[in-house]
Design a protein around this motif. Structure first.
Motif, short mmCIF file in Angstrom:
data_model
loop_
_atom_site.label_atom_id
_atom_site.label_comp_id
_atom_site.label_asym_id
_atom_site.label_seq_id
_atom_site.Cartn_x
_atom_site.Cartn_y
_atom_site.Cartn_z
N PRO A 30 -1.66 4.11 -9.82
CA PRO A 30 -1.75 2.73 -10.31
C PRO A 30 -0.62 1.85 -9.77
N ASP A 31 0.26 2.42 -8.96
CA ASP A 31 1.39 1.67 -8.41
C ASP A 31 0.89 0.77 -7.28
N ILE A 32 1.01 -0.52 -7.46
CA ILE A 32 0.48 -1.49 -6.50
C ILE A 32 1.18 -1.40 -5.16
N ASP A 33 2.47 -1.09 -5.15
CA ASP A 33 3.20 -0.99 -3.88
C ASP A 33 2.58 0.08 -2.99
N TYR A 34 2.24 1.22 -3.57
CA TYR A 34 1.66 2.31 -2.77
C TYR A 34 0.22 1.99 -2.37
N GLN A 35 -0.51 1.32 -3.24
CA GLN A 35 -1.86 0.88 -2.87
C GLN A 35 -1.78 -0.08 -1.69
N LEU A 36 -0.83 -0.99 -1.71
CA LEU A 36 -0.65 -1.92 -0.60
C LEU A 36 -0.22 -1.18 0.68
N ASP A 37 0.63 -0.16 0.53
CA ASP A 37 1.02 0.64 1.71
C ASP A 37 -0.22 1.23 2.38
N ALA A 38 -1.13 1.79 1.56
CA ALA A 38 -2.34 2.41 2.09
C ALA A 38 -3.28 1.37 2.69
N CYS A 39 -3.42 0.23 2.01
CA CYS A 39 -4.30 -0.83 2.51
C CYS A 39 -3.77 -1.38 3.84
N GLU A 40 -2.47 -1.51 3.93
CA GLU A 40 -1.85 -1.99 5.17
C GLU A 40 -2.18 -1.06 6.33
N VAL A 41 -2.10 0.25 6.09
CA VAL A 41 -2.42 1.23 7.13
C VAL A 41 -3.87 1.09 7.58
N LEU A 42 -4.79 0.93 6.62
CA LEU A 42 -6.21 0.80 6.97
C LEU A 42 -6.50 -0.49 7.73
N MET A 43 -5.85 -1.57 7.33
CA MET A 43 -6.17 -2.89 7.87
C MET A 43 -5.50 -3.19 9.21
N LYS A 44 -4.39 -2.51 9.51
CA LYS A 44 -3.66 -2.82 10.74
C LYS A 44 -4.53 -2.78 11.99
N PRO A 45 -5.30 -1.69 12.22
CA PRO A 45 -6.12 -1.68 13.43
C PRO A 45 -7.27 -2.69 13.40
N LEU A 46 -7.66 -3.12 12.22
CA LEU A 46 -8.74 -4.11 12.11
C LEU A 46 -8.25 -5.51 12.48
N VAL A 47 -7.04 -5.86 12.07
CA VAL A 47 -6.55 -7.23 12.30
C VAL A 47 -5.71 -7.35 13.56
N LYS A 48 -5.39 -6.24 14.20
CA LYS A 48 -4.47 -6.27 15.34
C LYS A 48 -4.94 -7.23 16.43
N ASN A 49 -4.10 -8.19 16.77
CA ASN A 49 -4.34 -9.21 17.81
C ASN A 49 -5.58 -10.06 17.51
N ARG A 50 -5.93 -10.17 16.23
CA ARG A 50 -7.06 -11.00 15.83
C ARG A 50 -6.62 -12.03 14.78
N THR A 51 -7.38 -13.09 14.65
CA THR A 51 -7.16 -14.03 13.56
C THR A 51 -7.64 -13.38 12.26
N TYR A 52 -6.85 -13.49 11.22
CA TYR A 52 -7.11 -12.78 9.97
C TYR A 52 -7.04 -13.75 8.79
N HIS A 53 -8.14 -13.84 8.05
CA HIS A 53 -8.20 -14.64 6.83
C HIS A 53 -8.38 -13.70 5.64
N GLN A 54 -7.60 -13.90 4.59
CA GLN A 54 -7.69 -13.06 3.41
C GLN A 54 -7.94 -13.91 2.16
N PHE A 55 -8.94 -13.51 1.37
CA PHE A 55 -9.24 -14.19 0.11
C PHE A 55 -8.81 -13.31 -1.06
N SER A 56 -8.50 -13.95 -2.17
CA SER A 56 -8.20 -13.20 -3.38
C SER A 56 -9.50 -12.70 -4.01
N GLY A 57 -9.37 -11.77 -4.96
CA GLY A 57 -10.55 -11.17 -5.58
C GLY A 57 -10.63 -11.45 -7.06
#
Length: 281
Positions: free
Chosen positions: A95-122
């Motif tokens: 439930p620790d948000i910092d670690y969830q963000l660490d994991a999400c960052e790892v997943l998203m890095k190759p997706l957004v790399k050298n691309r324009t990236y827009h993020q919406f809240s949920g």
């Protein structure tokens, strides 16, 4: 489907549309790269077979994005699961948000790399008080992206080099039985408001939240509901509409050609049964 089916030389823009990754849920996508706690525990070491299936599909979608030469990524929110406050933090890898963000960052890095990236809240349930998870995700991913923007709850995004405008937000409705009717009604009221000059003209109304893929295709406007990256689970203490609530796993690509015509491609992958698998009786 592959890029070979479409002449990409005629494509002006290619936008990846993803939503509801819910990283941190124990039935959602999580990286196999080690995510360490401050005590040195590797949270990735114990991901289950279903999460490995979701991760394999995530990598396949990343390959699709490379194949179609995606230039822009739009994430429609619920990037992380949050701390599940109503359940006391259960059903999460952590439930620790910092670690969830660490994991999400790892997943998203190759997706957004050298691309324009827009993020919406949920949805608020998957946020935390006094901290904007999705804004923080943008801050972390900004060094990887060509451009990174936190858009908040809603935005009309005009795609440079085209005449297309996307109306983007996390959720339009929570309707489960007839979501197409609700999106259709949204389009109708939007067209009226456009004619009255009350809102900017847009070509695509795109939403996440329902974990289902849907595309309403009219000649002058489109309504899109995006799939997710989380397996099925019962809502609350009831199992209602078991068949209807089965999610679609995956994402979509929006291609705009040099004549301003658009093509929407969806990529849907197998959904693992992590809660409702068949048990030996």
């Amino acid at each position: 489907m592959s890029g070979n089916t479409i002449n990409l030389d005629n494509i002006e823009r290619c936008v990846a549309l993803v939503s509801d990754t819910h990283v941190g849920s124990n039935i959602a996508v999580w990286p196999d790269e080690p995510i360490y706690t401050k005590e040195g525990n590797n949270l990735s070491a114990g991901i289950n077979a279903g999460q490995k299936t979701l991760l394999k599909s995530w990598y396949e979608f990343l390959g699709v994005c490379d194949e179609f030469k995606v230039d822009t990524v739009i994430h429609f929110g619920d990037a992380t699961q949050g701390c599940n406050p109503f359940e006391g933090g259960i059903d999460t890898i952590t439930p620790d948000i910092d670690y969830q963000l660490d994991a999400c960052e790892v997943l998203m890095k190759p997706l957004v790399k050298n691309r324009t990236y827009h993020q919406f809240s949920g949805t608020k349930y998957h946020e935390v008080l006094n901290f904007r998870i999705h804004r923080e995700l943008v801050r972390r991913l900004k060094p990887e992206a060509k451009e990174a923007v936190f858009q908040g709850k809603v935005a009309n995004i005009g795609l440079r080099g085209t005449k297309k405008v996307l109306n983007c937000a996390h959720a339009a409705t929570s309707a489960l039985i007839y979501p197409a009717s609700v999106i259709d009604r949204e389009l109708l009221f939007a067209k009226v408001a456009m004619l009255e000059g009350k809102i900017p003209k847009f070509d695509y109304l795109i939403r996440g939240h329902l974990h289902k893929f849907l595309h309403i295709d009219y000649p002058d406007i489109h309504g899109v509901q995006l799939p997710a990256w989380q397996a099925w689970y019962p809502l609350g203490d009831k199992v209602r509409l078991y068949g209807r609530t089965q999610p679609d796993i995956g994402g979509a690509l929006l291609l705009i050609d040099k004549k301003n015509r658009s093509i929407l491609l969806h990529f849907v992958y197998p959904c693992p049964h992590l809660i409702d698998f068949i048990k030996d009786g």
